[in-house]
Design a protein around this motif. Sequence first.
Motif, PDB file in Angstrom:
ATOM      1  N   ASN A 242      -1.112   2.475  -7.087  1.00  0.00           N
ATOM      2  CA  ASN A 242      -2.386   1.858  -7.487  1.00  0.00           C
ATOM      3  C   ASN A 242      -2.677   0.564  -6.736  1.00  0.00           C
ATOM      4  O   ASN A 242      -3.431  -0.286  -7.224  1.00  0.00           O
ATOM      5  CB  ASN A 242      -2.380   1.600  -9.007  1.00  0.00           C
ATOM      6  CG  ASN A 242      -1.281   0.634  -9.438  1.00  0.00           C
ATOM      7  OD1 ASN A 242      -0.199   0.642  -8.856  1.00  0.00           O
ATOM      8  ND2 ASN A 242      -1.542  -0.180 -10.443  1.00  0.00           N
ATOM      9  N   TRP A 243      -2.094   0.425  -5.535  1.00  0.00           N
ATOM     10  CA  TRP A 243      -2.238  -0.832  -4.783  1.00  0.00           C
ATOM     11  C   TRP A 243      -3.701  -1.234  -4.626  1.00  0.00           C
ATOM     12  O   TRP A 243      -4.080  -2.386  -4.793  1.00  0.00           O
ATOM     13  CB  TRP A 243      -1.573  -0.678  -3.404  1.00  0.00           C
ATOM     14  CG  TRP A 243      -1.559  -1.950  -2.615  1.00  0.00           C
ATOM     15  CD1 TRP A 243      -2.325  -2.262  -1.535  1.00  0.00           C
ATOM     16  CD2 TRP A 243      -0.726  -3.105  -2.858  1.00  0.00           C
ATOM     17  NE1 TRP A 243      -2.030  -3.535  -1.090  1.00  0.00           N
ATOM     18  CE2 TRP A 243      -1.050  -4.068  -1.885  1.00  0.00           C
ATOM     19  CE3 TRP A 243       0.255  -3.397  -3.809  1.00  0.00           C
ATOM     20  CZ2 TRP A 243      -0.429  -5.308  -1.835  1.00  0.00           C
ATOM     21  CZ3 TRP A 243       0.873  -4.641  -3.759  1.00  0.00           C
ATOM     22  CH2 TRP A 243       0.533  -5.581  -2.779  1.00  0.00           C
ATOM     23  N   GLU A 244      -4.545  -0.256  -4.325  1.00  0.00           N
ATOM     24  CA  GLU A 244      -5.957  -0.586  -4.053  1.00  0.00           C
ATOM     25  C   GLU A 244      -6.754  -0.868  -5.329  1.00  0.00           C
ATOM     26  O   GLU A 244      -7.896  -1.292  -5.249  1.00  0.00           O
ATOM     27  CB  GLU A 244      -6.600   0.548  -3.257  1.00  0.00           C
ATOM     28  CG  GLU A 244      -6.036   0.580  -1.843  1.00  0.00           C
ATOM     29  CD  GLU A 244      -6.848   1.431  -0.908  1.00  0.00           C
ATOM     30  OE1 GLU A 244      -6.952   2.636  -1.202  1.00  0.00           O
ATOM     31  OE2 GLU A 244      -7.384   0.891   0.074  1.00  0.00           O
ATOM     32  N   MET A 245      -6.135  -0.613  -6.477  1.00  0.00           N
ATOM     33  CA  MET A 245      -6.837  -0.896  -7.736  1.00  0.00           C
ATOM     34  C   MET A 245      -6.449  -2.256  -8.311  1.00  0.00           C
ATOM     35  O   MET A 245      -6.982  -2.667  -9.339  1.00  0.00           O
ATOM     36  CB  MET A 245      -6.498   0.180  -8.778  1.00  0.00           C
ATOM     37  CG  MET A 245      -6.986   1.553  -8.411  1.00  0.00           C
ATOM     38  SD  MET A 245      -6.330   2.780  -9.570  1.00  0.00           S
ATOM     39  CE  MET A 245      -7.373   2.459 -10.989  1.00  0.00           C
TER      40      MET A 245
ATOM     41  N   ASP B 229      -5.288  -8.529  -8.160  1.00  0.00           N
ATOM     42  CA  ASP B 229      -4.793  -9.673  -7.395  1.00  0.00           C
ATOM     43  C   ASP B 229      -3.483  -9.291  -6.704  1.00  0.00           C
ATOM     44  O   ASP B 229      -2.477  -9.062  -7.376  1.00  0.00           O
ATOM     45  CB  ASP B 229      -4.561 -10.851  -8.366  1.00  0.00           C
ATOM     46  CG  ASP B 229      -4.076 -12.095  -7.655  1.00  0.00           C
ATOM     47  OD1 ASP B 229      -4.147 -12.146  -6.409  1.00  0.00           O
ATOM     48  OD2 ASP B 229      -3.619 -13.023  -8.357  1.00  0.00           O
ATOM     49  N   THR B 230      -3.508  -9.235  -5.374  1.00  0.00           N
ATOM     50  CA  THR B 230      -2.274  -8.884  -4.646  1.00  0.00           C
ATOM     51  C   THR B 230      -1.556 -10.140  -4.125  1.00  0.00           C
ATOM     52  O   THR B 230      -0.479 -10.038  -3.531  1.00  0.00           O
ATOM     53  CB  THR B 230      -2.576  -7.948  -3.447  1.00  0.00           C
ATOM     54  OG1 THR B 230      -3.586  -8.543  -2.651  1.00  0.00           O
ATOM     55  CG2 THR B 230      -3.025  -6.575  -3.921  1.00  0.00           C
TER      56      THR B 230
ATOM     57  N   PHE C 211       0.822  -1.213   0.000  1.00  0.00           N
ATOM     58  CA  PHE C 211       0.000   0.000   0.000  1.00  0.00           C
ATOM     59  C   PHE C 211       0.860   1.269   0.000  1.00  0.00           C
ATOM     60  O   PHE C 211       0.555   2.243  -0.691  1.00  0.00           O
ATOM     61  CB  PHE C 211      -0.928  -0.030   1.223  1.00  0.00           C
ATOM     62  CG  PHE C 211      -1.783   1.185   1.332  1.00  0.00           C
ATOM     63  CD1 PHE C 211      -2.933   1.319   0.556  1.00  0.00           C
ATOM     64  CD2 PHE C 211      -1.445   2.216   2.193  1.00  0.00           C
ATOM     65  CE1 PHE C 211      -3.722   2.454   0.636  1.00  0.00           C
ATOM     66  CE2 PHE C 211      -2.223   3.359   2.285  1.00  0.00           C
ATOM     67  CZ  PHE C 211      -3.363   3.479   1.504  1.00  0.00           C
ATOM     68  N   ASP C 212       1.952   1.257   0.784  1.00  0.00           N
ATOM     69  CA  ASP C 212       2.783   2.469   0.896  1.00  0.00           C
ATOM     70  C   ASP C 212       3.681   2.698  -0.323  1.00  0.00           C
ATOM     71  O   ASP C 212       3.996   3.841  -0.633  1.00  0.00           O
ATOM     72  CB  ASP C 212       3.671   2.392   2.149  1.00  0.00           C
ATOM     73  CG  ASP C 212       2.828   2.485   3.409  1.00  0.00           C
ATOM     74  OD1 ASP C 212       1.734   3.087   3.341  1.00  0.00           O
ATOM     75  OD2 ASP C 212       3.251   1.927   4.442  1.00  0.00           O
TER      76      ASP C 212
END
Length: 184
Positions: free
Chosen positions: A139-142, A145-146, A134-135
């Motif tokens: 575009n982490w929240e978009m 698939d993480t 996230f930090d």
Amino acid sequence: MLTKTDTLLAAPLPAWLHEPVVSPRLDTLGCFAGSPHQAPNHVLINEYRPGQGIMPHEDGSAYYPLVATVSLGAPIVLDLYEKKASGDDDEKGGRKPAFRILQEPRSLLITTNELYTQYLHGIAECLTDEDLGFDGIANWEMLGDTQPYLNSSYERQTRVSLTYRDVLKVAKVGNSVKFLTTGR
Ligand SMILES: O=C(O)CCC(=O)C(=O)O
Ligand SMILES: [Fe+2]
């Protein structure tokens, strides 16, 4: 193909570059609606093997200031740097990106407005993309698939990008053939 004067020798895109990216995806988004040819007329295909990258650069004034990038193969991180950077060097004297974008396979990234005109973009020449979370990723929240980045890093695999652009100056192929054969 662009000539020395940034003129495109126009040729229709092959069907596999047209569908499904231009039609229906880009048409539906309408992102080239305001460009001179209302559609991309140029596609650059780049392959990045592990360890390969591209130096920070801007795409410049030969194109309408919007790039649509399709990523294929493996994920990769695109770094964006402010053009007028001062005091953002890291401890090794290298430049620190203002944003990092994780480009997932089969994703579409649209770069336009001030990200096109005021920022440079590049891909680091490394074997592993680090600080994936996230930090560290704008575009982490978009992301779809993480799961692949649970340990905050990803070992590079081959990635291919298709970059769709509208080249402003276009020569009709008939005229260019004449142009290319003159003077022989
Ligand atoms: O592969 C990418 O996503 C970027 C390519 C690029 O910046 C370029 O070809 O100008
Ligand atoms: Fe570029």
